[in-house]
Design a protein around this motif. Structure first.
Motif, PDB file in Angstrom:
ATOM      1  N   VAL A  86      48.447  71.522  -2.605  1.00 32.54           N
ATOM      2  CA  VAL A  86      48.698  70.092  -2.836  1.00 32.54           C
ATOM      3  C   VAL A  86      50.198  69.902  -3.031  1.00 32.54           C
ATOM      4  O   VAL A  86      50.793  70.523  -3.930  1.00 32.54           O
ATOM      5  N   ASN A  87      50.799  69.082  -2.174  1.00 32.26           N
ATOM      6  CA  ASN A  87      52.248  68.850  -2.220  1.00 32.26           C
ATOM      7  C   ASN A  87      53.029  70.160  -2.182  1.00 32.26           C
ATOM      8  O   ASN A  87      54.019  70.342  -2.910  1.00 32.26           O
ATOM      9  N   GLY A  88      52.559  71.074  -1.358  1.00 30.81           N
ATOM     10  CA  GLY A  88      53.257  72.334  -1.156  1.00 30.81           C
ATOM     11  C   GLY A  88      53.017  73.384  -2.229  1.00 30.81           C
ATOM     12  O   GLY A  88      53.555  74.500  -2.138  1.00 30.81           O
ATOM     13  N   LYS A  89      52.186  73.083  -3.239  1.00 29.21           N
ATOM     14  CA  LYS A  89      51.945  74.019  -4.333  1.00 29.21           C
ATOM     15  C   LYS A  89      50.479  74.457  -4.344  1.00 29.21           C
ATOM     16  O   LYS A  89      49.588  73.610  -4.264  1.00 29.21           O
TER      17      LYS A  89
END
Length: 481
Positions: free
Chosen positions: A286-289
């Protein structure tokens, strides 16, 4: 079946070797319902590879007898048709499926097998942690593993506070603490809906948690074995599927997935925190994490996986579910990977009783850094002659056959020469034949128990406590500081 002497020798060999397929015994513990995919594929592979295989229905079977000394157990009525199975610790891999921990009786079977010394994949503690979604979440929070914010919802008065703890926004996710394949997972969009859903589920005595909602068009299931990545698949919800869950059983498709280094690090941390030797780690980006959703101790394998070498973690391309199971068997065919996990705790100092010295118990230090071939005992005198060792301890005199001479090193230099004998000892109300290296040198401990003997005792050592499994013994010679 191996003799007692053969068993003692093979169990404690330090060298890592691979057990041939025809000597392995794969056992699946579960119930007759719901294990057809895993158990059926396992049986198919074992038949093809000439591996002995048994499925034990825990609702029908029971342990009828055991010889703990050599690690042999007879399980009766494994299929409800009076079929028996005999399993031995030296060559068995026992796969524990979710159905095997549903009742206290079946949990008792799993616990008994692991206490005897079987490799159970996975042990009862890690299975129970993975089976409970709140325990799952707390486990990861304690280990600083990123997860969606989570809180327990225990009663109506706690709803608003729990909602604030996960961010105070809608929608949120409600989950029952137990449930698989997406069952018991709901998305709610308002406080009135949240209250109504909780009230409805509490009527069925369900335990609930609330979790912040994260938009996920897909999630990733990664199989981890022995702390190493084995396979990974992305579970993708079809565009016309309005269900927010990405479970294969609910229609999601799967594709092989190549993990980033960041994802691998988080996945391995979650697997290690669970204590499971083999597990499925679910996460989403999610959002790169990467965020961990949960760890499953009895993962399904109905996916199209990207394979990884479990020793090097190098990508190997697409692999089938059968290839996944073959890799699991290959992994546990290696002796170093088939060693059991001991949950019984011993203190770092315990009391050991030597045969012939029952009135003078020995104070022993459990030295987990001690990889010597034999445990050390400080004696008052000894004489080696004609293949025999005559020795004295606390006024008692003994004569035993010399097995060999141990030559421990200290600072890469010879430190001592110790004649090694076999002697009967008692620890935790159990008798054992132990290899004992005799020493006249001041070693700061009356007895040093090595890892080999601790394995025989089937204990893990607590460095903060003494005399957990035995009565306290006073220091009784000048060597014991």
């Amino acid at each position: 079946m191996k003799s007692r002497s053969e068993y003692r020798t093979s169990l404690f060999e330090e060298e890592s070797s691979v057990l041939p397929y025809e000597e392995l015994h794969c056992v699946v513990l579960g119930t007759g319902e719901g294990e057809k995919t895993f158990a059926g594929l396992m049986e198919e592979i074992c038949t093809k590879r000439n591996i002995k295989y048994d499925f034990v229905d825990v609702k029908k079977a029971w342990i009828a007898g055991s010889d703990i000394e050599i690690g042999s157990v007879k399980i009766r009525n494994i299929d409800g048709k009076d079929t028996d199975a005999e399993i031995e610790t030296h060559n068995s891999i026992i796969f524990v499926r979710a159905g095997a921990i549903e009742t206290l009786a079946s949990q008792s079977m799993v616990s008994s097998l692991q206490d005897i010394g079987f490799l159970v994949v996975n042990d009862l503690d890690s299975m129970l942690v993975c089976d409970n979604k709140m325990s799952n979440a707390l486990m990861m929070e304690r280990n600083n593993i990123p997860i969606p914010r989570t809180s327990i919802v225990s009663n109506e008065a706690s709803i608003e506070d729990s909602h604030k703890r996960v961010g105070g926004k809608f929608p949120v996710i409600i989950k029952t603490l137990k449930g698989t394949q997406g069952v018991g997972v709901m998305k709610v969009d308002s406080m009135s809906s949240l209250t109504g859903v909780c009230q409805s589920l509490w009527k069925y005595e369900a335990d609930l948690l609330i979790q912040e909602y994260m938009e996920m068009k897909s999630d990733i299931r990664t199989l981890v074995i022995g702390g190493k990545v084995l396979a990974s698949a992305e579970r993708i919800r079809e565009e016309n599927n309005k269900d927010f869950r990405n479970n294969v059983h609910l229609g999601a498709r799967t594709e092989p997935y190549q993990l980033s280094k960041k994802e691998i690090a988080v996945i391995k941390a979650a697997a290690r925190a669970s204590g499971a030797m083999y597990c499925g780690v679910d996460h989403a980006v999610v959002n790169g994490k990467p965020y961990i959703i949960e760890v499953n101790g009895s993962p399904g394998i109905r996916s199209h996986f990207e394979g990884y070498d479990p020793w090097t973690e190098e990508k190997q391309g697409k692999i089938t579910d059968k290839q996944v199971l073959e890799k699991i068997i290959q992994f546990f065919s290696k002796d170093v990977n088939r060693r059991p996990v001991f949950r019984q705790e011993a203190g770092y100092i315990e009391t050991i009783i030597f045969k012939g010295m029952e009135k003078n118990p020995v104070r022993a230090k459990f030295d987990t850094g001690n990889s010597a071939k034999a445990s050390m005992l400080h004696v008052d005198s000894m004489d080696v002659k004609n293949g025999k060792v005559t020795w004295t301890k606390n006024g008692y005199k003994f004569e035993d056959k010399l097995l060999y001479i141990s030559k421990p090193m200290r600072g890469q230099k010879p430190f001592d020469e110790r004649p090694v004998i076999e002697h009967e000892i008692t620890f935790n109300n159990k008798k054992h034949i132990a290899e004992i290296a005799l020493s006249l040198k001041d070693t700061a401990s009356e007895m040093l128990v090595n890892r080999k003997l601790m394995t025989k005792f089937k204990v893990a050592v607590n460095p903060n406590r003494r005399f957990i499994l035995s009565n306290k013994t006073a220091r009784n010679d000048s060597s014991d500081h």
